[in-house]
Design an enzyme around this catalytic site. Structure first.
Site, mmCIF file in Angstrom:
data_model
loop_
_atom_site.group_PDB
_atom_site.id
_atom_site.type_symbol
_atom_site.label_atom_id
_atom_site.label_comp_id
_atom_site.label_asym_id
_atom_site.label_seq_id
_atom_site.Cartn_x
_atom_site.Cartn_y
_atom_site.Cartn_z
ATOM 1 N N CYS B 77 0.838 -1.209 0.000
ATOM 2 C CA CYS B 77 0.000 0.000 0.000
ATOM 3 C C CYS B 77 0.873 1.260 0.000
ATOM 4 O O CYS B 77 1.592 1.503 -0.961
ATOM 5 C CB CYS B 77 -0.980 -0.023 1.162
ATOM 6 S SG CYS B 77 -2.299 1.193 0.995
ATOM 7 N N HIS B 179 -3.977 -4.937 0.041
ATOM 8 C CA HIS B 179 -3.530 -5.427 1.345
ATOM 9 C C HIS B 179 -3.574 -6.956 1.374
ATOM 10 O O HIS B 179 -4.626 -7.522 1.663
ATOM 11 C CB HIS B 179 -4.412 -4.856 2.454
ATOM 12 C CG HIS B 179 -4.176 -3.398 2.668
ATOM 13 N ND1 HIS B 179 -3.153 -2.928 3.459
ATOM 14 C CD2 HIS B 179 -4.786 -2.303 2.170
ATOM 15 C CE1 HIS B 179 -3.151 -1.606 3.444
ATOM 16 N NE2 HIS B 179 -4.135 -1.204 2.660
ATOM 17 N N GLU B 181 -2.538 -8.854 3.549
ATOM 18 C CA GLU B 181 -2.844 -9.284 4.922
ATOM 19 C C GLU B 181 -4.339 -9.271 5.212
ATOM 20 O O GLU B 181 -4.777 -9.801 6.224
ATOM 21 C CB GLU B 181 -2.066 -8.422 5.929
ATOM 22 C CG GLU B 181 -2.558 -6.988 6.130
ATOM 23 C CD GLU B 181 -2.092 -5.990 5.075
ATOM 24 O OE1 GLU B 181 -1.582 -6.411 4.020
ATOM 25 O OE2 GLU B 181 -2.256 -4.777 5.314
#
Lengths: 271, 200
Positions: B77, B179, B181
């Protein structure tokens, strides 16, 4: 001529999927003292299970995000909420928002440190709009969701309600939402109190007004009872996301079924 | 293997750490130069504002450290955006690893998308082993107002108002705009690929 050009451009764009961000399906877990609960019209709470287990199931089923609202948030319970958020953050692999009684930079900082992706503010932000600005500056607009509980009165206007729907204000829903976006709110979570818990469909008129006029995404909440209701809130009301609780908790609608249904209606969803 | 996450004044670092835990990868979070330089792999995460983040990195000399790393580095990001040359966000000179420009999404009367882009979008034209076992048009989770243009270093493309770089690569440097994650199984696969399939 203008219209013709526009429609041509539009066709070209859709063929290369310009703006391909999907509509989001968001199960909401109302948390009371560490358990998931869900009532109708903001009262009559029913126990609906362990929030971490439910969250993991929803993530696995294809929920796009999760929202956790701590409906008994008090200062002494804050530590419990942070511990729960930390457990959720360890276990689930999709974004989640936490709300309920958030009133300061410190509250937000703790929740984000424990792994929340976004936080939602409601009453405290209405009473002190500068809070939105302070939070947006400190943490970025992308993690500040403004939650609004709204009710349509006899005059046909939607008004803001506070304190979990117990306190009426004289402020119109759209005006407050607009102000909040100007102050830095990155998303609006709009709950219609008239519709909440009824399973008769989302409030399409106010959702549409906000979704079309605001520059940030609008999450529609309250009233989703059938798959057609979700179709309506995306197609007619232009909501960016739809949130529901009991229909998912009590397995009246499953997320995979709902997404497949929406896909057959040409609504772009993540499957 | 030592995996190091660069600690700086940007949010979401914990989320990256938890995601790595879920795929059984241990990592340390540090701003210690030596621990960053000696790591086998480095993750440069970030949610925040470009100029503030760049100033923080410069004050600690981390800007020079990151640029000269030779092991695989993954920017996420804002981390990826900071690895580009320049960002329109407060007119910020960035690290200059990738040539691509970081620009603001600008809705027009024709394309009225909302800014920031928040949600799940496709990634396609996937290149390099970072996307091994990842299908074309997989969905990833994005939250951003600025985007990196398409260029020589583009290894994944996403459309929002226009096509843009959702991932970049040059030598040992990788960057993703989404993202991983928070991108469910697809994101976990990409993190696993970075840990297991990317070699310097």
């Amino acid at each position: 001529m203008f219209n013709k050009q526009y429609s041509t451009t539009n066709t070209l764009h859709s063929s290369v999927k310009i703006g391909g961000v999907t509509k989001r399906i968001i199960p909401c877990l109302d948390i009371k003292e560490g358990r998931t609960v869900k009532g109708t019209n903001f009262v009559n709470l029913i126990d609906a299970g362990n929030p971490v287990e439910l969250a993991a199931i929803y993530a696995q089923q294809g929920a796009d995000e999760l929202v956790f609202l701590d409906i008994t948030a008090t200062i002494e319970k804050r530590k419990t909420l942070n511990e729960l958020v930390n457990k959720i953050a360890h276990h689930i692999n999709i974004p989640f928002t936490v709300g309920g009684g958030i009133s300061s930079i410190e509250d937000v900082s703790m929740l984000l440190q424990n792994g929340a992706d976004k936080i939602s503010v409601n009453t405290a932000a209405f009473k002190n709009p500068k809070l939105i600005n302070d939070l947006a500056k400190q943490f970025g607009s992308q993690c500040i969701v403004l939650a609004i509980d709204t009710k349509k009165e006899e005059d046909g206007e939607w008004y803001v309600y506070l304190n979990g729907g117990r306190l009426k204000t004289k402020i119109k829903c759209f005006d407050w939402a607009k102000q909040a976006v100007d102050l830095g709110a990155g998303e609006i979570l709009l709950t219609s109190m008239n519709n909440d818990g009824t399973k008769q469909g989302f409030a399409l008129d106010i959702t549409k007004q906000l979704a079309e006029k605001l520059t940030v995404p609008v999450i529609a909440s309250g009233g989703g009872g059938t798959m057609e209701h979700f179709e309506d809130v995306f197609k007619q009301a232009k909501a960016d996301a739809a949130l529901a609780a009991s229909v998912f908790h009590f397995k009246e609608i499953t997320i995979p079924d709902l997404k497949r249904y929406l896909q057959t209606k040409n609504i772009e969803v993540r499957i | 293997m030592q995996l190091t996450i660069i600690k700086y004044n940007a949010g979401n670092i914990q989320s990256v750490l938890y995601a790595l835990e879920r795929i059984n990868v241990k990592a340390i979070v540090t701003d210690n130069v030596q621990q960053i330089q000696s790591a086998d792999k480095v993750i440069f995460p970030g949610v925040g504002e470009a100029s503030t983040a760049m100033n923080y990195l410069k004050e600690r000399g981390l800007d020079k450290v990151i640029k000269t790393l030779t092991q695989p580095v993954l920017g996420i990001c804002l981390g990826m955006q900071l690895m580009c040359k320049h960002s329109e966000e407060n007119n910020t000179e960035c690290l200059g690893i990738f040539d691509e420009e970081v620009k603001l999404f600008r809705p027009s009367s024709f394309i009225k998308n909302k800014v920031p882009q928040i949600g799940w979008n496709n990634i396609y034209d996937l290149k390099t082993d970072l996307f091994k076992h990842v299908k074309q048009n997989s969905y990833c989770y994005f939250v951003h107002s600025y985007y990196a243009s398409l260029g020589n270093h583009t290894i994944a493309t996403t459309n929002y108002m226009q096509p843009y770089s959702s991932a970049l690569q040059k030598n040992n440097f990788y960057g993703v705009q989404f993202h991983p994650e928070k991108s469910a199984e697809v994101g976990e696969q990409i993190l696993k690929n970075f840990v297991k399939n990317i070699h310097s």
